[in-house]
Structures are given as structure tokens and as C-alpha cells.
Design a protein around this motif. Structure first.
Motif, PDB file in Angstrom:
ATOM      1  N   GLU A   4       1.293   0.247  11.946  1.00  0.00           N
ATOM      2  CA  GLU A   4       1.043  -1.195  11.907  1.00  0.00           C
ATOM      3  C   GLU A   4      -0.395  -1.497  11.505  1.00  0.00           C
ATOM      4  N   ARG A   5      -0.562  -2.667  10.899  1.00  0.00           N
ATOM      5  CA  ARG A   5      -1.869  -3.092  10.396  1.00  0.00           C
ATOM      6  C   ARG A   5      -2.117  -4.557  10.746  1.00  0.00           C
ATOM      7  N   ASP A   6      -3.373  -4.969  10.674  1.00  0.00           N
ATOM      8  CA  ASP A   6      -3.705  -6.378  10.894  1.00  0.00           C
ATOM      9  C   ASP A   6      -3.331  -7.231   9.689  1.00  0.00           C
ATOM     10  N   LYS A   7      -3.402  -6.638   8.508  1.00  0.00           N
ATOM     11  CA  LYS A   7      -3.093  -7.353   7.268  1.00  0.00           C
ATOM     12  C   LYS A   7      -2.116  -6.535   6.434  1.00  0.00           C
ATOM     13  N   ALA A   8      -1.454  -7.228   5.521  1.00  0.00           N
ATOM     14  CA  ALA A   8      -0.643  -6.516   4.518  1.00  0.00           C
ATOM     15  C   ALA A   8      -1.596  -5.715   3.631  1.00  0.00           C
ATOM     16  N   LEU A   9      -1.038  -4.760   2.886  1.00  0.00           N
ATOM     17  CA  LEU A   9      -1.877  -3.854   2.101  1.00  0.00           C
ATOM     18  C   LEU A   9      -1.294  -3.624   0.706  1.00  0.00           C
ATOM     19  N   LEU A  10      -2.177  -3.651  -0.281  1.00  0.00           N
ATOM     20  CA  LEU A  10      -1.839  -3.240  -1.632  1.00  0.00           C
ATOM     21  C   LEU A  10      -2.597  -1.948  -1.899  1.00  0.00           C
ATOM     22  N   VAL A  11      -1.867  -0.854  -2.121  1.00  0.00           N
ATOM     23  CA  VAL A  11      -2.482   0.419  -2.492  1.00  0.00           C
ATOM     24  C   VAL A  11      -2.280   0.580  -3.996  1.00  0.00           C
ATOM     25  N   ASN A  12      -3.400   0.641  -4.724  1.00  0.00           N
ATOM     26  CA  ASN A  12      -3.379   0.717  -6.179  1.00  0.00           C
ATOM     27  C   ASN A  12      -3.825   2.110  -6.615  1.00  0.00           C
ATOM     28  N   PHE A  13      -2.890   2.916  -7.142  1.00  0.00           N
ATOM     29  CA  PHE A  13      -3.229   4.233  -7.688  1.00  0.00           C
ATOM     30  C   PHE A  13      -3.631   4.053  -9.147  1.00  0.00           C
ATOM     31  N   TRP A  14      -4.798   4.595  -9.515  1.00  0.00           N
ATOM     32  CA  TRP A  14      -5.323   4.355 -10.854  1.00  0.00           C
ATOM     33  C   TRP A  14      -6.202   5.515 -11.323  1.00  0.00           C
ATOM     34  N   ALA A  15      -6.553   5.448 -12.629  1.00  0.00           N
ATOM     35  CA  ALA A  15      -7.493   6.400 -13.219  1.00  0.00           C
ATOM     36  C   ALA A  15      -8.367   5.632 -14.206  1.00  0.00           C
ATOM     37  N   SER A  16      -9.595   6.088 -14.396  1.00  0.00           N
ATOM     38  CA  SER A  16     -10.557   5.349 -15.221  1.00  0.00           C
ATOM     39  C   SER A  16     -10.184   5.323 -16.704  1.00  0.00           C
ATOM     40  N   TRP A  17      -9.415   6.306 -17.180  1.00  0.00           N
ATOM     41  CA  TRP A  17      -9.043   6.390 -18.592  1.00  0.00           C
ATOM     42  C   TRP A  17      -7.771   5.607 -18.921  1.00  0.00           C
TER      43      TRP A  17
END
Length: 198
Positions: free
Chosen positions: A82-95
């Protein structure tokens, strides 16, 4: 980077196989009297490929795979439960060009929904270079934690197959949706509105 090239080569071969099986001789031309049928078949092939690739991805309604990662300053952030807020996890790469396209939208949406949403930008550093990560973060003015997945283990937990991948996690710690690839700001915001309501 070699591993990334092999993964990309495998995806291209898989896409070619799906297109061949579904379209046969008509893979290339989409004109003529059979054009509509071929367009429909191509759309179905694309959908089948997406479903195949996403098969091992965590499903909506299931607990988000837990992890702890350090950010660029060495502070640890955790996901799981559980968390206090919802969460967006963004997987990314600089290229990644789509990552560059969506970066300004992520910043604006993170600001707009900061009272009800956390954003963790997880750089899959296993496929990237630390100096390029820092340049990217400065260029796009990231205001949220940038976590470093140095071994690519968290990306594997989420069955990562493409950049960007956005995982929407509700306050109960359950996955609401996994978005492979980028969306327009309007589409992403609509999904975030639903997420923060839940």
C-alpha cells in the motif's frame, strides 16, 4: 548494448514471423482490391504480436512486483504494498526516441497531479550509460525521482520488452495497467485520472 541489439533482432524476427503467418504473400503491398483485408490482417498481426510479447507482463489487479532502487543521489525508493499516493513507474532509456517525446508530458503531468500521484522514472541503466542518463534528466527537467536499474532486474520483473513502458499502480499497491510504448499526453492523462480516482 550488445544484449539490446540481440533483443531487438529477436523482436524483428518475431514480428516478421507473425506477419508472414497472417499475411502470407501479401505482406508488402496494401493496395488493390484486397487492400482492406490486408490492412485488417496487418492490424490483427500487430495486436497478436503485442499480446504475445505482453504475455508475461504483470496483470491488472495483481500486486505490483516489489523492488527497491537508488536514485541519482543515492536515496533509496521502494515499490510494493500500500501507498499514500497512486504511482506511475516509467521504464526508459536515454537513447529511446519515444521516451524523449513523452518526457515533457511526464513532467507536466507529474506537476499537475503531484497531490495524488508519485512518478518514478526507472532508467534501465543496464541498457544505458550513466552520463547519458544525467544529460537526459537535465535536458528534460525531471522533477521526480530517477531510479537506476543497473542490472536490469526490475525491468525483468515487469517483463519489460520495450521503452517506454509505463506501469500504473494504485494506492493498494496493485497494477491498474501496463502501457507498452508511448501515448499522447491526452491519452495518458485520461488513464492517470482514472488511476488517482481508484
Amino acid at each position: 548494448m550488445r544484449r539490446h541489439k540481440w533483443i531487438l533482432a529477436g523482436l524483428i524476427i518475431l514480428l516478421a514471423a507473425v506477419l508472414y503467418v497472417n499475411l502470407g504473400d501479401g505482406v508488402l503491398p496494401f493496395w488493390g482490391k484486397e487492400g482492406k483485408q490486408k490492412e485488417t490482417a496487418a492490424a490483427q498481426s500487430s495486436q497478436a504480436l503485442t499480446e504475445l510479447l505482453a504475455k508475461g507482463t504483470p496483470k491488472p489487479g495483481t500486486p505490483a512486483p516489489s523492488f527497491s532502487l537508488e536514485d541519482l543521489e543515492g536515496q533509496t525508493y521502494s515499490v510494493g504494498g500500500e501507498r499514500d499516493k497512486a504511482l506511475l513507474v516509467n521504464f526508459w532509456a536515454s537513447w529511446c526516441d519515444p521516451c524523449k517525446e513523452e518526457a515533457p508530458d511526464l513532467v507536466k503531468l507529474a506537476e499537475k497531479y503531484s497531490d495524488s500521484l508519485d512518478v518514478y522514472a526507472v532508467n534501465v541503466t543496464f541498457y544505458d550509460k550513466p552520463d547519458k542518463v544525467k544529460e537526459f534528466v537535465q535536458e528534460y527537467g525531471y522533477i521526480f525521482p530517477v531510479l537506476l536499474d543497473k542490472k536490469g532486474e526490475v525491468y525483468q520483473k515487469y517483463n519489460g520488452i520495450a521503452f517506454p513502458t509505463n506501469v500504473l499502480i494504485n494506492k493498494e499497491g496493485n497494477i491498474q495497467e501496463v502501457i507498452i510504448g508511448s501515448l499522447s499526453r491526452k491519452e495518458l492523462e485520461a488513464k492517470l485520472k482514472e488511476l488517482v480516482k481508484s
